[in-house]
Design a protein around this motif. Sequence first.
Motif, PDB file in Angstrom:
ATOM      1  N   SER A 200       1.328  11.584   0.263  1.00 16.69           N
ATOM      2  CA  SER A 200       1.451  11.001   1.646  1.00 16.69           C
ATOM      3  C   SER A 200       1.399   9.358   1.512  1.00 16.69           C
ATOM      4  CB  SER A 200       0.411  11.545   2.597  1.00 16.69           C
ATOM      5  OG  SER A 200      -0.893  11.074   1.882  1.00 16.69           O
ATOM      6  N   PHE A 201       0.497   9.067   0.881  1.00 13.60           N
ATOM      7  CA  PHE A 201       0.625   7.498   0.811  1.00 13.60           C
ATOM      8  C   PHE A 201       1.671   7.055  -0.269  1.00 13.60           C
ATOM      9  CE2 PHE A 201      -0.450   3.757  -1.954  1.00 13.60           C
ATOM     10  CZ  PHE A 201      -0.760   2.723  -0.701  1.00 13.60           C
ATOM     11  N   ALA A 202       2.053   7.775  -1.091  1.00 21.33           N
ATOM     12  CA  ALA A 202       2.952   7.339  -2.092  1.00 21.33           C
ATOM     13  C   ALA A 202       4.321   7.134  -1.351  1.00 21.33           C
ATOM     14  CB  ALA A 202       3.159   8.136  -3.287  1.00 21.33           C
ATOM     15  N   LYS A 203       4.568   8.307  -0.636  1.00 23.73           N
ATOM     16  CA  LYS A 203       5.973   8.222   0.278  1.00 23.73           C
ATOM     17  C   LYS A 203       5.883   7.246   1.270  1.00 23.73           C
ATOM     18  CE  LYS A 203       8.841  12.051   2.553  1.00 23.73           C
ATOM     19  NZ  LYS A 203       9.157  11.255   3.752  1.00 23.73           N
ATOM     20  N   PHE A 204       4.969   7.103   1.977  1.00 19.35           N
ATOM     21  CA  PHE A 204       4.715   6.188   2.939  1.00 19.35           C
ATOM     22  C   PHE A 204       4.841   4.727   2.531  1.00 19.35           C
ATOM     23  CE2 PHE A 204       2.477   3.247   5.795  1.00 19.35           C
ATOM     24  CZ  PHE A 204       2.876   3.422   7.038  1.00 19.35           C
ATOM     25  N   ALA A 205       4.066   4.344   1.385  1.00 20.91           N
ATOM     26  CA  ALA A 205       4.242   3.062   1.026  1.00 20.91           C
ATOM     27  C   ALA A 205       5.838   2.680   0.339  1.00 20.91           C
ATOM     28  CB  ALA A 205       3.117   2.862  -0.321  1.00 20.91           C
TER      29      ALA A 205
END
Length: 373
Positions: A171-176
């Motif tokens: 989730s964080f990787a995709k958002f960033a």
Amino acid sequence: MLLTVNAKKIISQLLSSAGITVNGNSPWDIQVHNDHFYTQALAAGSLGLGESYMGNWWDCQRLDEFFSRVLRSELDKKARRSLAVKGEVLLSRLFNPQSPSKAYRNGAAHYDLGNDLFQGMLDKRMVYTCAFWGNAHTLDEAQEQKLDLTCRKLKLQPGMHVLDIGCGWGSFAKFAAERYQVKVTGITISKEQAELAMQLCKGLPVNIQLMDYRALTGRYDAISSLGMFEHVGLKNYDIYMQTVHNCLSDDGLFLLHTIGSNTSTDYIDPWINKYIFPHSLLPSIRQIGKAIEGLFVMEHWENFSVDYDKTLTAWFENFSANWNKLKARYDDTFYRMWKYYLLSCAGSFRARKNQLWQLVLSKKGIEGGYRFA
């Protein structure tokens, strides 16, 4: 019979001191269906309390508020630990239950239960850490606020290479990668998480690896770790921080997002340890401080514990609403276990027994001081 009568009297008196009445009419009162509950709870403490709930020996309309009252009254300190629990604590002190050989097994016990379970419980991005509500009205909005705040705290810029330790479902990787145009390497010890994360991040500059943090090498412009430090274990705090230090560029920032404890200890609640997060541990301020001493400068520390109460409540609402889709794979005992987990934790944060911290650390200190917009 006499033992049961005495146990009932003791448990009833303890609960009464927290404003809870056995078979009372308030939403936080408990309804006892099996009198063996009293001896079980008295003999085995929190483990007996949780297992008797799973066995349908008692119920409560508002488990979250029941636990908030229990913990605010510090009944957990008054209850005697069983010999079995004391043995578990002793073993955790003698051995390293979060060693590399055991880390994958510990992770699989929770995170490999099934992606369908977590898809039915979490937000659309599958963020399994505390949401930051602020002005958000939905869980989706609150999780995006948290992810964006995390990126801003790390001062992400296009082209940076970010390491995400304990990346979950990406989730964080995709958002960033999408919002801040960075490259992300994410690691997890959950096979189920890694496989789905790869699918969700397909087409983005995101590399998901099934890896223990102790195997990390290379240098990164920024490092995040959201909701993973709780699985590191006291015996491994030093090597964890040393690994992060080795992998972080000299002018980079490290953001640590973790549940925290008000007191320093080397054991977790026995029911949580047995049924939810094997061999986990909530760090204290002192334990974190000792682990970062000589390695990092603490630039920023923020507490979001009240937000976790609301997040856990939202997760339970999603889980309950989707139970008809899930119950073909998970039985009624699992439902009671999972409900107990989510709502007891919500009560713990409401009582301010647990905290949720975000720390921003640098290796040498930010010249002129640390600020984020």
